[in-house]
Design a protein around this motif. Structure first.
Motif: not given
Length: 304
Positions: A13-20, A36-53
């Protein structure tokens, strides 16, 4: 706007944030991933649900927490965060939305709003089995928690010392204290059950405690600590608190030096030792009106 997918396009996830870029979306597929640390504004970070991601293992950069929200206007949803040496989710910024996130088995708080984490919306999130509180907002204000659950945390279900936070339609079950709050909060339509101490503990002033259900707490249902209080405690249902019958517990207990509050239209019954108690001179320094209960101290503050 670009959607970046973990782990097919980016290993972490951190790699994706770095590239975003600000405004991008990051989809986290089912599986177990590092923090992961969210370092960029207005990102929408979503998983597949509780217990899945599931976010577990290595903590977020710059923190010992699982997710470190360090940019404004983040949307974070659909994942479980577990097993970190500090917090599950640490929020240090404002105007974020957290939805459908479970935070459990962390050594400190499930969700922690630190300095300047104001104006956040926490919706349908769950905190269980954390080492201190489920939800903590001690240094942040104007946050709104709706339909959240806090259960079996070692300390408070919800703790807030900074003012002006709102808790709406949340539940607190089997924590040490249900809601442990300071000044100028609103608690509306929450359910508090089977707490190890007080159900709702008010240690500041000017809180609005309205239409909550508090039952089966080991000590007091609602406890107003000594202060110039100015609370409104209105239309709550307070039942069967004082389970272990320690000395001088009540459904609603107003301590002696509390003053300026309005306690009205509450329904209290089955509480040990008494349904509503105002220790003198609190019985005359606060307003009691329209409360329904079986017994009170003094008897004049309750209508049977």
């Amino acid at each position: 706007m670009t959607i970046r997918i973990v782990p097919t396009q980016f290993a972490t996830v951190q790699d994706a944030i770095t590239a975003a870029n600000p405004g991008d979306s990051i989809q986290i597929l089912a599986g177990v991933f590092d923090g992961f640390q969210v370092t960029k504004e207005r990102l929408n970070i979503f998983g597949c649900g509780i217990g899945k991601t599931i976010i577990a293992g290595t903590p977020a950069q710059g923190s010992n927490s699982g997710i470190f929200v360090n940019a404004n206007q983040t949307i974070l949803q659909g994942m479980t965060v577990q097993g970190f040496s500090e917090n599950g989710v640490l929020i240090l910024t404002s105007h974020n939305i957290l939805k459908h996130i479970e935070s459990k088995f962390n050594m400190r708080h499930g969700f922690d709003g630190d300095v300047a984490s104001n104006n956040n919306l926490i919706l349908k999130c769950i905190a269980t089995f954390n080492g201190i509180s489920g939800f903590r907002f001690n240094d942040s204000e104007h946050n709104c928690l709706i339909d959240c659950q806090s259960k079996l945390n070692d300390s408070s279900g919800y703790q807030s010392e900074a003012p002006n936070n709102m808790f709406i339609a949340c539940s607190s079950v089997e924590n040490s204290t249900g809601f442990n709050i300071s000044a100028s909060h609103t608690l509306f339509n929450n359910v508090v059950n089977k707490e190890g101490g007080d159900g709702i503990r008010l240690f500041g002033s000017s809180n609005n405690i309205i239409q909550n259900k508090v039952s089966n707490s080991m000590e007091n249902g609602v406890r107003v600590l000594n202060a110039t209080s100015l609370h409104v405690i209105d239309s709550n249902i307070i039942r069967n608190n004082g389970v272990v019958s320690p000395a001088n517990t009540a459904g609603i207990k107003v301590e002696a030096l509390s003053s300026g509050s309005t306690i009205r239209f509450n329904k209290a019954n089955g509480n040990i030792d008494v349904d509503i108690e105002a220790m003198a001179p609190a019985n005359t320094n606060n307003t009691f009106d329209g409360n329904k209960c079986m017994n009170s101290i003094p008897i004049t503050i309750c209508n049977s």
